[in-house]
Design an enzyme around this catalytic site. Sequence first.
Site, PDB file in Angstrom:
ATOM      1  N   ALA A 155      10.907  19.041  93.557  1.00  0.00           N
ATOM      2  CA  ALA A 155       9.463  18.821  93.404  1.00  0.00           C
ATOM      3  C   ALA A 155       9.069  17.462  93.960  1.00  0.00           C
ATOM      4  CB  ALA A 155       9.086  18.897  91.932  1.00  0.00           C
ATOM      5  N   HIS A 162      10.499  17.902  85.136  1.00  0.00           N
ATOM      6  CA  HIS A 162      11.410  16.929  84.529  1.00  0.00           C
ATOM      7  C   HIS A 162      10.657  15.690  84.059  1.00  0.00           C
ATOM      8  CE1 HIS A 162      15.407  18.706  85.064  1.00  0.00           C
ATOM      9  NE2 HIS A 162      14.874  19.319  86.113  1.00  0.00           N
ATOM     10  N   ASP A 169      18.160  20.304  82.739  1.00  0.00           N
ATOM     11  CA  ASP A 169      19.108  21.075  83.529  1.00  0.00           C
ATOM     12  C   ASP A 169      20.409  21.063  82.744  1.00  0.00           C
ATOM     13  OD1 ASP A 169      17.259  21.359  85.565  1.00  0.00           O
ATOM     14  OD2 ASP A 169      18.054  19.691  86.747  1.00  0.00           O
ATOM     15  N   GLU A 218      16.910  29.150  89.638  1.00  0.00           N
ATOM     16  CA  GLU A 218      17.602  28.020  89.005  1.00  0.00           C
ATOM     17  C   GLU A 218      17.994  28.399  87.575  1.00  0.00           C
ATOM     18  OE1 GLU A 218      15.678  24.233  89.140  1.00  0.00           O
ATOM     19  OE2 GLU A 218      15.516  24.203  91.321  1.00  0.00           O
ATOM     20  N   HIS A 221      17.871  25.485  84.868  1.00  0.00           N
ATOM     21  CA  HIS A 221      16.684  24.672  84.560  1.00  0.00           C
ATOM     22  C   HIS A 221      15.956  25.277  83.357  1.00  0.00           C
ATOM     23  CE1 HIS A 221      13.081  22.172  85.953  1.00  0.00           C
ATOM     24  NE2 HIS A 221      12.509  23.045  85.141  1.00  0.00           N
TER      25      HIS A 221
HETATM   26 ZN   LIG Z   1      15.657  21.113  86.855  1.00  0.00          ZN
END
Ligand SMILES: [Zn+2]
Length: 251
Positions: A155, A162, A169, A218, A221
């Site tokens: 990002a 985050h 994560d 992901e 995440h």
């Molecule tokens: Zn992440």
Amino acid sequence: MSYPRRSALAAALAGAALLITSLPASPAAAAPLRTAVAVSAASRTAPAPTPTPTPVAAKPTPPKPPRDPRNIGVLVNKTHPLKPKSYVPKGLVRVNGQRMRAEPAKALTKLMRDAKRSGARIVTVSGYRSYSTQKALFARYTRAYGSAYAARISARPGYSEHQTGLTMDVGAANGACRLGSCFGNTKAGRWVAKNAWKYGYIVRYPKGQEKVTGYTYEPWHLRYVGVKISTAMKKGKIPTLEHYYGQVKRR
Ligand SMILES: [Zn+2]
């Protein structure tokens, strides 16, 4: 949707945002104009109209996505940056060396304890990241892979979950498939996919939803949204937070 400058990155982001509806115009603009109407004495005494019964099968209106990053349900994605972009959450605590807000930290600690009891050992890999840390990370990915691919896996600063302090994560304790899509096939990854919702977490970027979320799969995440939202998503088979908030255009 317009971006400050046209670049390969902007084009990639715009492409990723295609299926996500843009923010509505300001409420003031959307509100109907108030017109002063002279009410006659007759209409004032007229009986109230019979209310129309609500249809039983009416689809519930999706909740409006919160934009305040202090709200645990906040929507942050490529079209919804943090407000302000320099936001720093208050009361960050550590979970195995990684920082996040107290409420998600407590839930994650329980999640990790229960996972361990069922034989899946989970560790924290990356939690809260500040605006400047994200800026450096995005620049590093851009140098390594080019801006288009960097935008698919990372990002821009001010656009990362985050930075909310609500995201972690995670990885398998043995380091297998760390931050790799194969994490989803590890014992830890499977446990998380099946059980995270019970602790108020969602796997934020599921497989096959890149066009909606803007990010590749992901499985590591985890985003804390609270048990109310995670349960509603689980029970309603709602795949992403964008779907939950009605941000995905119907075909
Ligand atoms: Zn992440």
